[in-house]
Design an enzyme around this catalytic site. Structure first.
Site, mmCIF file in Angstrom:
data_model
loop_
_atom_site.group_PDB
_atom_site.id
_atom_site.type_symbol
_atom_site.label_atom_id
_atom_site.label_comp_id
_atom_site.label_asym_id
_atom_site.label_seq_id
_atom_site.Cartn_x
_atom_site.Cartn_y
_atom_site.Cartn_z
ATOM 1 N N CYS A 103 0.960 -1.334 0.056
ATOM 2 C CA CYS A 103 -0.130 -0.199 0.061
ATOM 3 C C CYS A 103 0.933 1.237 0.107
ATOM 4 O O CYS A 103 0.670 2.130 -0.748
ATOM 5 C CB CYS A 103 -0.996 0.056 1.249
ATOM 6 S SG CYS A 103 -2.215 -1.423 0.974
HETATM 7 N N1 LIG Z 1 -3.451 -5.897 1.670
HETATM 8 C C1 LIG Z 1 -3.682 -4.484 2.075
HETATM 9 O O1 LIG Z 1 -2.780 -4.303 2.944
HETATM 10 C C2 LIG Z 1 -4.507 -3.469 1.671
HETATM 11 C C3 LIG Z 1 -4.850 -2.347 2.565
HETATM 12 C C4 LIG Z 1 -5.743 -1.452 1.965
HETATM 13 C C5 LIG Z 1 -6.323 -1.723 0.651
HETATM 14 N N2 LIG Z 1 -6.178 -2.595 0.208
HETATM 15 C C6 LIG Z 1 -6.714 -2.756 -1.406
HETATM 16 O O2 LIG Z 1 -7.689 -3.876 -1.225
HETATM 17 C C7 LIG Z 1 -7.651 -4.221 -2.616
HETATM 18 C C8 LIG Z 1 -7.058 -5.867 -2.608
HETATM 19 O O3 LIG Z 1 -6.105 -5.782 -1.938
HETATM 20 P P1 LIG Z 1 -5.488 -7.548 -1.166
HETATM 21 O O4 LIG Z 1 -4.387 -7.109 -0.599
HETATM 22 O O5 LIG Z 1 -6.866 -8.004 -0.749
HETATM 23 O O6 LIG Z 1 -5.486 -8.154 -2.690
HETATM 24 P P2 LIG Z 1 -5.069 -9.581 -2.800
HETATM 25 O O7 LIG Z 1 -4.381 -9.659 -4.255
HETATM 26 O O8 LIG Z 1 -4.648 -10.549 -1.676
HETATM 27 O O9 LIG Z 1 -6.684 -10.490 -2.941
HETATM 28 C C9 LIG Z 1 -7.398 -9.989 -4.115
HETATM 29 C C10 LIG Z 1 -8.303 -11.317 -4.601
HETATM 30 O O10 LIG Z 1 -9.237 -10.680 -5.547
HETATM 31 C C11 LIG Z 1 -9.375 -11.848 -6.390
HETATM 32 N N3 LIG Z 1 -9.728 -11.591 -7.641
HETATM 33 C C12 LIG Z 1 -8.853 -11.012 -8.720
HETATM 34 N N4 LIG Z 1 -9.760 -10.785 -9.751
HETATM 35 C C13 LIG Z 1 -10.932 -11.340 -9.607
HETATM 36 C C14 LIG Z 1 -12.255 -11.391 -10.081
HETATM 37 N N5 LIG Z 1 -12.434 -10.836 -11.524
HETATM 38 N N6 LIG Z 1 -13.294 -11.689 -9.603
HETATM 39 C C15 LIG Z 1 -13.183 -12.318 -8.629
HETATM 40 N N7 LIG Z 1 -12.009 -12.137 -7.421
HETATM 41 C C16 LIG Z 1 -10.910 -11.959 -8.079
HETATM 42 C C17 LIG Z 1 -7.978 -12.467 -6.354
HETATM 43 O O11 LIG Z 1 -8.075 -13.913 -6.749
HETATM 44 C C18 LIG Z 1 -7.746 -12.348 -4.988
HETATM 45 O O12 LIG Z 1 -8.202 -13.491 -4.033
HETATM 46 C C19 LIG Z 1 -6.558 -3.664 -3.515
HETATM 47 O O13 LIG Z 1 -7.251 -2.480 -4.206
HETATM 48 C C20 LIG Z 1 -5.735 -2.946 -2.333
HETATM 49 O O14 LIG Z 1 -5.035 -1.968 -2.728
HETATM 50 C C21 LIG Z 1 -5.324 -3.622 0.466
#
Ligand SMILES: NC(=O)c1ccc[n+]([C@@H]2O[C@H](COP(=O)([O-])OP(=O)(O)OC[C@H]3O[C@@H](n4cnc5c(N)ncnc54)[C@H](O)[C@@H]3O)[C@@H](O)[C@H]2O)c1
Length: 443
Positions: A270
């Site tokens: 992030c």
């Molecule tokens: N991880 C963090 O610390 C954090 C903190 C704040 C915000 N975010 C935001 O949250 C969002 C997700 O981050 P994350 O870390 O959970 O990502 P991640 O990669 O860990 O998980 C994303 C999930 O989405 C799934 N996915 C992808 N395309 C898909 C689709 N078309 N249909 C259904 N599922 C699908 C993937 O298989 C995966 O399981 C991002 O925008 C990120 O910037 C993350």
């Protein structure tokens, strides 16, 4: 109670789904990753995160998962979208995955006869994305009208990996950007049930919420970089103590003590990219976000600074160096934009042999480095095989390092976060801490 769906069961989505379900909501998770879907349906955490398994155990019968988007629309009232928004070369976030998901969901909304559905965008987006790209896409594919047939909120999370569950259940603030009051009210009701504290609920327009999200992270990175610069200065001044200084600064309410420690660069999925996205967003509106750009430069410099320190302190004829801590911080296996990974890459480029160890991230480290580094099985293994050891995270396991770990006749320790007690070492240890001019055991 409304029925909820969560699209994306990754690091954040799995935790959100489990938090909602543990508070009594019926939750359907949707993911394209079959392993994650199967894990949830077998009551197993699809990703590692402290307390996630505990919450899944508490949620039996409330939480299920599928690969079928239509079920999210047919069987639930509110859908959270928590899919990746990878950074583009220009610093903005890609909304490609959000659009893919929304096409499926909107097609389902067109088919299914229902009065209202609320879409909640939780993924981090560049300001403008929801109203310029996502809402028109939903209207186009569903042939339904915003604020009549469906509502949209932008509701990002402010969690830290390693602490996602606790942060989600006890947030300082819940940020809700709303397409109208009805949509915002519906979402606020959920947080009234889920939060174990009584957070400030910040409700505003969608664009204001999008700006708030990246501004907050960009501000934090600036704070980290300020503390790191202070730490560098303290290293050059005997008797200056970075921790005394930041503790005093943090006691002032205008500053606050968080993210003000002084040490290694910030990293992870992030902070680095949110800060760059802030600069890209500013540029779109003709503003040069000099603070954000400089913060990024300072952050990169911190790695070079550490590499220099390591090179200056390599013992004679010694080419094996140990890096303890490869994740970007403790309690997580995530190595994305990890300063320790960048440090290791830089040292490998200098021709040094590196032996690595991390309490949680070894699988990810192996996939990243393959056979270009050596792998230790414990802290002791690191100290046995290298006479320069760099501690890069504040993992609990590292805090116990004392003289009993030190087997080599002369060992240099570089402690990036000042978690060790130098008085516990005898004079065969040369102890160096970032942010301090102390050089115990120096010959
Ligand atoms: N991880 C963090 O610390 C954090 C903190 C704040 C915000 N975010 C935001 O949250 C969002 C997700 O981050 P994350 O870390 O959970 O990502 P991640 O990669 O860990 O998980 C994303 C999930 O989405 C799934 N996915 C992808 N395309 C898909 C689709 N078309 N249909 C259904 N599922 C699908 C993937 O298989 C995966 O399981 C991002 O925008 C990120 O910037 C993350």
């Amino acid at each position: 109670m409304d029925k909820l769906s969560v699209i994306g069961l990754g690091k954040l989505g799995a935790c959100s789904a489990a938090c909602f379900a543990s508070k009594g909501f019926e939750v359907i998770g949707v993911d394209i990753n079959k392993q994650f879907v199967d894990a949830i349906n077998n009551d197993c955490a699809p990703v590692y995160e402290p307390r996630l398994q505990e919450l899944i155990n508490l949620s039996k019968g409330k939480l299920s998962a599928t690969q079928d988007y239509e079920r999210a629309i047919r069987e639930t009232e509110i859908t959270f979208l928590i899919v990746p928004t990878p950074s583009r070369h220009d610093g903005h976030f890609s909304d490609k995955f959000l659009k893919d998901v929304l096409k499926h969901l909107s097609d389902a909304l067109k088919k299914i006869n229902k009065k209202y559905h609320l879409f909640v965008i939780t993924s981090t987006v560049s300001p403008g994305t929801t109203e310029e790209n996502l809402i028109p896409l939903i209207e186009h594919h569903s042939e339904k009208k915003l604020n009549k047939d469906f509502g949209v909120c932008y509701n990002p999370e402010f969690i830290a990996l390693g602490n996602v569950i606790t942060d989600s259940l006890n947030p300082d603030m819940v940020l809700i950007g709303e397409s109208n009051k009805f949509a915002g009210n519906k979402l606020e009701e959920i947080y009234k049930v889920v939060c174990e504290n009584d957070p400030y609920i910040a409700r505003m327009s969608i664009i204001s919420a999008e700006i708030t999200k990246i501004s907050l992270n960009s501000y934090i990175t600036m704070k980290v970089s300020f503390a790191n610069t202070l730490a560098n200065i303290c290293e050059a001044i005997s008797n200056a103590n970075i921790d005394d200084i930041t503790k005093a600064l943090g006691a002032d309410k205008r500053i606050s003590p968080y993210y003000l420690k002084g040490g290694l660069s910030y990293g992870g999925p992030c902070f680095p990219r949110d800060n760059r996205a802030f600069a890209a967003f500013a540029q779109r509106y003709g503003v040069d976000a000099k603070l954000a750009k400089t913060t990024d430069e300072v952050n990169k410099f911190q790695i070079n600074h550490l590499v220099d320190l390591v090179l200056k302190n390599i013992p004679n004829n010694e080419s094996v160096i140990s890096v303890l801590g490869l994740a970007y911080k403790p309690n997580t296996p995530v190595i994305e934009e990890s300063p320790a990974i960048k440090l290791t890459e830089e040292l490998l480029r200098k021709g040094l042999k590196i032996i690595v160890y991390d309490p949680l991230a070894m699988d990810n480290v192996r996939s990243h480095f393959g056979d270009t580094v050596l792998y230790a099985s414990s802290v002791k293994d690191c100290f046995n095989n290298a006479s320069l050891c760099i501690i890069t995270t504040q993992a609990d396991e590292f805090k116990d390092i004392d003289e009993s770990c030190v087997i080599n006749n002369s060992t240099t320790i570089i402690d990036c976060w000042r978690i060790l007690h130098p008085e516990k070492f005898n004079d065969k240890v040369k102890y160096i801490a970032l942010g301090k001019a102390i050089r115990l055991g120096e010959q």
